[in-house]
Motif scaffolding. Sequence first.
Motif, PDB file in Angstrom:
ATOM      1  N   SER A 220       0.840  -1.187   0.000  1.00  0.00           N
ATOM      2  CA  SER A 220       0.000   0.000   0.000  1.00  0.00           C
ATOM      3  C   SER A 220       0.878   1.242   0.000  1.00  0.00           C
ATOM      4  CB  SER A 220      -0.913   0.026   1.227  1.00  0.00           C
ATOM      5  OG  SER A 220      -1.564   1.273   1.347  1.00  0.00           O
ATOM      6  N   PHE A 221       0.472   2.235  -0.764  1.00  0.00           N
ATOM      7  CA  PHE A 221       1.215   3.494  -0.816  1.00  0.00           C
ATOM      8  C   PHE A 221       0.837   4.420   0.336  1.00  0.00           C
ATOM      9  CE2 PHE A 221       1.867   7.828  -2.691  1.00  0.00           C
ATOM     10  CZ  PHE A 221       3.254   7.751  -2.799  1.00  0.00           C
ATOM     11  N   ALA A 222      -0.257   4.111   1.025  1.00  0.00           N
ATOM     12  CA  ALA A 222      -0.797   5.015   2.045  1.00  0.00           C
ATOM     13  C   ALA A 222       0.215   5.380   3.132  1.00  0.00           C
ATOM     14  CB  ALA A 222      -2.055   4.411   2.662  1.00  0.00           C
ATOM     15  N   PRO A 223       0.984   4.427   3.732  1.00  0.00           N
ATOM     16  CA  PRO A 223       1.946   4.827   4.769  1.00  0.00           C
ATOM     17  C   PRO A 223       3.016   5.777   4.242  1.00  0.00           C
ATOM     18  CG  PRO A 223       1.529   2.461   4.851  1.00  0.00           C
ATOM     19  CD  PRO A 223       0.897   2.953   3.590  1.00  0.00           C
ATOM     20  N   ILE A 224       3.457   5.564   3.009  1.00  0.00           N
ATOM     21  CA  ILE A 224       4.464   6.456   2.429  1.00  0.00           C
ATOM     22  C   ILE A 224       3.847   7.823   2.188  1.00  0.00           C
ATOM     23  CG2 ILE A 224       6.015   6.791   0.462  1.00  0.00           C
ATOM     24  CD1 ILE A 224       5.973   3.729   0.098  1.00  0.00           C
TER      25      ILE A 224
END
Length: 753
Positions: free
Chosen positions: A194-198
């Motif tokens: 998932s790109f969300a944490p970055i």
Amino acid sequence: MGDELMGFSIRCPSSYTHNHMPVKILLITPPFTQLNTPYPASPYLKGFLKQQGYEVFQADLSIEVMNVVFSGTGFQKLFDHLSTGEKQLSQNSNRILSNKQHYLQTVDLVMNFLQYRDTTLAQRICSDHFLPRASRFDQLPDLEWSFGSIGANDKARFLATLYIEDVGDLIKDGITPYFGFNRYAEKLGMSAHSFAPIDQALQQPGNIIEAWMLELLKIHINEQRPDVVGLTIPFPGNLYAALKCGQYIKQNFPHIKVVAGGGYVNTELRDLSEPAVFNYLDFITLDDGERPLLNILKFLQGERKADDLFRTFTRIDHEVRYVNSEKEGCFSHKDIGCPDYSDLALDRYLSLIDLANPMHRLWSDGRWNKLTIAHGCYWHKCSFCDTVLDYIHRFDSASATVLVDRIERLIAQTGQTGFHFVDEAAPPAALKELALELLRRKISVSWWTNVRFENAFTEDLCRLLAASGCIAVTGGLETASDRLLKLMNKGVIVRQAAQVCRNLSSAGIMVHAYLMYGFPTQTAQETVDSLELVRQLFEQGLIQSAFWHQFIATIHSDVGKNPAKYKCRIIDSLVGRFAKNDLQHEDPSGCDHRAFTQGLTKAVYNFMHGIGMDHPVADWFDFKVPAVSVKRNYVEQAIKQHPVPDSERLTSRLLWLENQPQYLKSPATKKGKETGKSKFVLHDRMESHILSIAPDTGEWLHDMFDRFMLTNSELMPLEELKQKYEARFRTPFGSFLRSNEWKTLREKGLLLI
């Protein structure tokens, strides 16, 4: 493909479309990669784009940030920032802060020393009263054993490296846990489905390290005024910093288009579908950057349509699209041009010694020009490797003439004669021709590369490579189990690998072995036996350093694609729109591989320091392991096996490595008859040797010798020498090959290659 492409019309700006003016490019290596030498991506792309007529500037923010941090001004700001912060620091960090004044007084001196600006500082660094010391100094190795009584410069470099690492610990504790000397925010990039944490991390306020990075980026953009910024992302530890740079550009220079590519992208982002990434980037390219980047530039100039992009992700109508026009393919290795290291501050890189081991230090010590002998891997069959991807599967080489031309250009440009050939696996045939070309042109270089431990690396080839400047090789030994090597499809066996290591080491070439544990179905017995054979390789002096890593299945490997074939089960569905590469797997028929990590690492660390070679293997583990089942002299017996006899190597070419021998005919009597032996005087760098030989054989051999010399472009095959011998003397050639004269020639420099 939609009316809008990342906020600008597919009809490119008129300044490009009408005038076809080349765009200006700034290539950036974001923090952090190596500190001792530039990562090769931007030099390769700069050399290629200049060849295409573009104006290109490159900058390595990795080393630039390090030089800002590790300076008197940087330390002052760092310490001021930490002293006003509210974060609870560790005892070690407080120990460093208490020595603030000593750090401020020494940092510029240490950096000058590590950059070879002031080597006279070595003696003071080696003293106990110059460098402030924190936890990295608490368990020093035996420095006398490591450096002796005259290795002051290396000893000082080692101690200065510990000093640098101490401050790195302080930054990690007090500024950001993301910090590392060859990585930044690596955990964010690793297996980031998932790109969300970055994305969330990128929205947080930056720290002082990131502020320095962006200030440097701003300076380069204001000075160069680029139309396009290219970011290389070779590792997970570059991803966050690259996106931070992209974010800054988008916020402050929205007219600049940002392109990203590199090793991380090529393996992790091949199935990208997350549109939020393109809030920070405009294009993401796969595989070699030359063709994708060139087509993007042509598109921006109005000379290509969007449909003509090559292996490129972009965002169109709020969705990720992958555009891969087949009109033009990749450039061949011979056509990509020579890397260009201009613009990079080559005198600002640091030569560090983080481990007192002559082989292991090559990764951190010395400024190496990086080149590839060939694109891809000529073997590309290993079951754990990403063999379906372009960077492995597409093998393409350039001629030795082209390669040595590039070597000469880089020496002229950088003033450095050290080369690291960063191939997946350098082909033995190509290495042979490269070595011959270097020797023929009388070019003195030092070089190292990665190889497969295959039979082609004969004792003669290794001697040739050493003569051309080869100082070390790295190679995937993986495991000392023939069963597992077969399952891995390595194409080698343990005995063969030991013999190749013997050939390399006897030629004076250091060897580093990459080792793997935890391959599917690997048993505890096989892991213990592998460590025992590694111990024997160290004991016999056949390898000088090694590194264990635990096997990880990847989506692009045969194990990842066909797990049932390897009796394992993939338990990771890789659900997500961002990175997809590493796969979690279960190994029902193997052992608990993680339990061996600490013992394997500890054992090899000690072996590299010459310690513990006589310890039982079981002593390295804190749990009961099976008794070793391989013979304690297995490797010793393996290297005693005789090589292929010269009589069976008739297709090999003859090469005399040393100076032209001086031939002295035997004295004659009054009647003209020869009374004794003729002589060859064999001169090498160290000594002269007299070879006595029968007059008729000596005369015949003297007539042949020109065909053995490097100056001859067509070296004589042994088969031809056999025919000439038997035609002249009417006796079997084998008798000559068994003679003391032939043995002496072979020992003193006559190679069969």
